[in-house]
Design a protein around this motif. Structure first.
Motif, short mmCIF file in Angstrom:
data_model
loop_
_atom_site.label_atom_id
_atom_site.label_comp_id
_atom_site.label_asym_id
_atom_site.label_seq_id
_atom_site.Cartn_x
_atom_site.Cartn_y
_atom_site.Cartn_z
N LYS A 162 0.84 -1.19 0.00
CA LYS A 162 0.00 0.00 0.00
C LYS A 162 0.88 1.25 0.00
O LYS A 162 1.92 1.29 0.64
N LYS A 163 0.41 2.25 -0.73
CA LYS A 163 1.11 3.53 -0.78
C LYS A 163 1.02 4.22 0.58
O LYS A 163 0.03 4.11 1.28
N THR A 164 2.08 4.94 0.94
CA THR A 164 2.07 5.77 2.14
C THR A 164 2.56 7.16 1.79
O THR A 164 3.34 7.35 0.84
N VAL A 165 2.10 8.14 2.56
CA VAL A 165 2.62 9.51 2.48
C VAL A 165 2.91 9.95 3.90
O VAL A 165 2.42 9.36 4.87
N HIS A 166 3.70 11.01 4.02
CA HIS A 166 4.11 11.50 5.32
C HIS A 166 3.86 13.00 5.42
O HIS A 166 3.99 13.72 4.43
N PHE A 167 3.51 13.43 6.61
CA PHE A 167 3.36 14.85 6.91
C PHE A 167 4.34 15.18 8.02
O PHE A 167 4.28 14.61 9.10
N LYS A 168 5.26 16.10 7.73
CA LYS A 168 6.22 16.53 8.75
C LYS A 168 5.71 17.82 9.38
O LYS A 168 5.29 18.74 8.69
N VAL A 169 5.76 17.89 10.71
CA VAL A 169 5.33 19.09 11.42
C VAL A 169 6.44 20.13 11.34
O VAL A 169 7.54 19.92 11.83
N LEU A 170 6.12 21.28 10.67
CA LEU A 170 7.10 22.35 10.49
C LEU A 170 6.97 23.45 11.54
O LEU A 170 7.95 24.11 11.87
N LYS A 171 5.74 23.68 12.04
CA LYS A 171 5.50 24.73 13.04
C LYS A 171 4.53 24.21 14.08
O LYS A 171 3.65 23.42 13.78
N VAL A 220 6.93 20.26 16.46
CA VAL A 220 7.88 20.40 15.35
C VAL A 220 8.77 19.16 15.27
O VAL A 220 9.27 18.67 16.28
N GLY A 221 8.93 18.68 14.05
CA GLY A 221 9.79 17.52 13.80
C GLY A 221 9.06 16.20 13.78
O GLY A 221 9.57 15.21 13.24
N ASP A 222 7.87 16.14 14.36
CA ASP A 222 7.09 14.90 14.32
C ASP A 222 6.72 14.58 12.87
O ASP A 222 6.55 15.47 12.04
N VAL A 223 6.61 13.29 12.58
CA VAL A 223 6.20 12.84 11.25
C VAL A 223 4.96 11.97 11.40
O VAL A 223 4.93 11.05 12.21
N VAL A 239 1.66 23.69 11.44
CA VAL A 239 1.82 23.56 10.00
C VAL A 239 2.50 22.23 9.68
O VAL A 239 3.53 21.89 10.27
N LEU A 240 1.90 21.47 8.75
CA LEU A 240 2.45 20.21 8.28
C LEU A 240 2.83 20.35 6.81
O LEU A 240 2.20 21.11 6.08
N GLN A 241 3.81 19.58 6.35
CA GLN A 241 4.16 19.55 4.95
C GLN A 241 4.11 18.11 4.45
O GLN A 241 4.68 17.21 5.07
#
Length: 148
Positions: free
Chosen positions: A4-13, A17-20, A143-145
């Motif tokens: 299965k495909k996965t995507v990630h969101f990194k916490v920028l603000k 911060v730094g959590d994925v 904020v997540l990216q």
């Protein structure tokens, strides 16, 4: 058996911060905040917050409208997804049940659940959006990216 495909969101603000945060194809995850001492919430057997009827209806209606142009077949709403673990932030500007992140096939997206302070993608307020790699999603002050 295909992976299965996965995507990630990194916490920028924000406080986290730094959590994925990871999303797997066919799943959705609630975005919310820690509860204040005087707040209560119903939990399901899986430990996730139960959505009230209005939150489910908002998700279903908004997701169907937002995804319809991109899909040949109508999206089935919340029932089309396996619910992943809730994403809970310590940001007081995030609503108790703020938004839902999802990964439907190849499309990652976000649906605002009528939050108090809104949901933004690349600084644009919205009720729902399909996301692209590099997009920044803002809930309150957090904020997540999106990355793959």
């Amino acid at each position: 058996m295909s992976k299965k495909k996965t995507v990630h969101f990194k916490v920028l603000k924000g406080d986290n911060v730094g959590d994925v945060i990871t999303l797997t194809q066919g799943t959705c995850r609630l975005v919310g905040r820690h509860l204040a001492e005087n707040e209560t919430v119903m939990l399901g057997l899986d430990g996730n917050r139960l959505l009230d009827a209005n939150e489910v209806a908002t998700f279903d209606k908004t997701l169907t409208q937002a995804m319809q142009p991109a899909k040949a077949a109508p999206t089935k709403g919340l029932s089309a997804f396996q619910r992943g673990a809730d994403i809970i932030f310590s940001d007081e500007s995030i609503s108790r049940a703020h938004a839902m992140l999802f990964l439907d096939g190849d499309d990652a997206g976000v649906v605002d659940l009528a939050s108090t302070n809104g949901t933004y993608v690349n600084d644009k307020g919205l009720t729902a959006a399909t996301l692209k790699i590099g997009d920044k999603v803002k809930f309150g002050k957090t904020v997540l990216q999106l990355s793959d």
